[in-house]
Design an enzyme around this catalytic site. Structure first.
Site, PDB file in Angstrom:
ATOM      1  CE1 TYR A   1      -6.292   4.821  -2.460  1.00  0.00           C
ATOM      2  CE2 TYR A   1      -4.777   4.160  -0.724  1.00  0.00           C
ATOM      3  CZ  TYR A   1      -6.016   4.086  -1.328  1.00  0.00           C
ATOM      4  OH  TYR A   1      -6.979   3.264  -0.797  1.00  0.00           O
TER       5      TYR A   1
ATOM      6  CG  HIS B   1     -11.810   1.047  -1.497  1.00  0.00           C
ATOM      7  ND1 HIS B   1     -10.760   1.391  -2.321  1.00  0.00           N
ATOM      8  CD2 HIS B   1     -11.365   1.259  -0.241  1.00  0.00           C
ATOM      9  CE1 HIS B   1      -9.734   1.804  -1.596  1.00  0.00           C
ATOM     10  NE2 HIS B   1     -10.076   1.719  -0.317  1.00  0.00           N
TER      11      HIS B   1
ATOM     12  CB  THR C   1      -6.048   2.480  -5.624  1.00  0.00           C
ATOM     13  OG1 THR C   1      -5.474   1.180  -5.558  1.00  0.00           O
ATOM     14  CG2 THR C   1      -7.411   2.438  -4.949  1.00  0.00           C
TER      15      THR C   1
ATOM     16  CB  SER D   1      -0.902   0.008   1.242  1.00  0.00           C
ATOM     17  OG  SER D   1      -1.574   1.247   1.369  1.00  0.00           O
TER      18      SER D   1
ATOM     19  CE  LYS E   1      -7.749  -2.644  -4.875  1.00  0.00           C
ATOM     20  NZ  LYS E   1      -8.700  -1.776  -4.142  1.00  0.00           N
TER      21      LYS E   1
END
Length: 344
Positions: free
Chosen positions: A129, A244, A155, A106, A220
């Site tokens: 992100y 999500h 994402t 992440s 994503k």
């Protein structure tokens, strides 16, 4: 509490060990309309028994972007894993490697990228992100690439953060720049449209990102077939169908219900993965039957992490794989390709 013997046991162990506020944060989304729709979609998908089929020599191996994995279950990019165990993302990386699989780091990892990559002993994937600007996003991507990642999962389904959690002093997103100043909002402007969303990515930003890296790039958070086709047209190598985990938009449709439409829209040459709501090996089987090339496992692996660190995560992966193999055998499928009706 007795040693866990199934995934449900790990869930109860995690619930018992985690502070109620942290458990609520982890479990958020499962009981929303979207989260319930995820569960209902899996429960409604039949698995057809096919006895007498010779499945000797069967396996669960899958190839993704030139890498062979022993099974199609990637560890999803969950944030701040040191909240659940002191070994954090490194424990998940070691577990994924021990089970000959793959993990996705992440952007909000609570340990340095290079430390996680060393623990993985193979190049992991990275979930990116958007950082509010191209410059900040590029810096974060460069840090991950320098650490040795092999694929980027961009994402885009959570541009507005809805779940807040007060982090302890020793846990944070250690790989990010210092937070940028919030966008100033003028009179008559909207905090959402003119504030938060002013820093959200657009299709032009996706095209920019595609030009920044030669690594495989997956998008994503795709649920609409038009978005899926546009992503491929702009150079994405793969897609992740995801809502999500029910944590962002309460009325979003179940990921599994949209999967066949998106697979059909982009064609067989684009790997499509599924995320959101997978709790068992039979759920994995259902996702593969609906067209997914592989899946992302989120909360169950964190239950394992909270329950017993790297060993707990590895055990959860093994349990899922055992359940998948049993389901495949009972349905007469010796390979993942056979599930999807492909040759090979």
């Amino acid at each position: 509490m007795p040693a866990p013997r199934c995934i449900a046991d790990y869930r109860e162990l995690a619930r018992a060990r985690l502070h109620p506020e942290l458990w609520h944060y982890l479990d958020d989304g499962r009981d929303t309309p979207c989260g319930r729709a995820n569960r209902a979609a899996f429960d409604a998908a039949p698995l057809m028994p096919r006895p007498l089929t010779d499945v000797r020599g069967g396996h669960t191996r899958v190839e993704l972007f030139g890498e062979w994995l022993a099974h199609p279950m990637l560890l999803a990019p969950l944030a701040y894993q040191r909240l659940y165990h002191p070994d954090g993302e490194q424990a998940s990386a070691m577990a994924a490697n021990a089970q000959d699989g793959q993990m996705v780091i992440s952007s909000l990892a609570s340990q340095p990228f290079d430390a996680i990559v060393r623990a993985a002993e193979r190049a992991p994937w990275f979930q990116l992100y958007w950082q509010g600007s191209r410059e900040a996003t590029h810096r974060l991507l460069d840090r991950a690439i320098a650490a040795g990642i092999r694929a980027v999962m961009f994402t885009v389904d959570a541009p507005v953060k809805q779940t807040a959690l007060a982090l302890p002093a020793q846990v944070g997103a250690v790989n990010l720049d210092a937070p940028a100043r919030p966008v100033a909002i003028g009179d008559g402007q909207s905090q959402v449209f003119d504030g938060w969303m002013a820093q959200a990515p657009t299709w032009d930003d996706l095209a920019w990102l595609r030009d920044r890296t030669k690594l495989p790039l997956l998008l994503k958070g795709v649920l609409h077939p038009d978005d899926a086709m546009q992503a491929v047209q702009r150079g994405c190598d793969g897609l992740v169908v995801s809502n999500h985990g029910g944590r962002v938009l309460a009325g979003a449709p179940a990921s599994l219900s949209l999967l066949p439409t998106i697979v059909s829209a982009v064609g067989p040459g684009v790997p499509v993965l599924l995320d959101s709501g997978i709790d068992s090996g039979s759920d994995v089987h259902r996702a593969l039957a609906a067209g997914a090339r592989a899946v992302l496992i989120g909360r169950p692996c964190i239950w394992g992490l909270a329950g017993n660190g790297a060993l707990g995560v590895a055990h959860v992966i093994r349990l899922l794989r055992d359940e998948l193999e049993q389901s495949m055998a009972l349905c007469g499928h010796a390979t993942l390709a056979a599930i999807a009706g492909r040759s090979g």
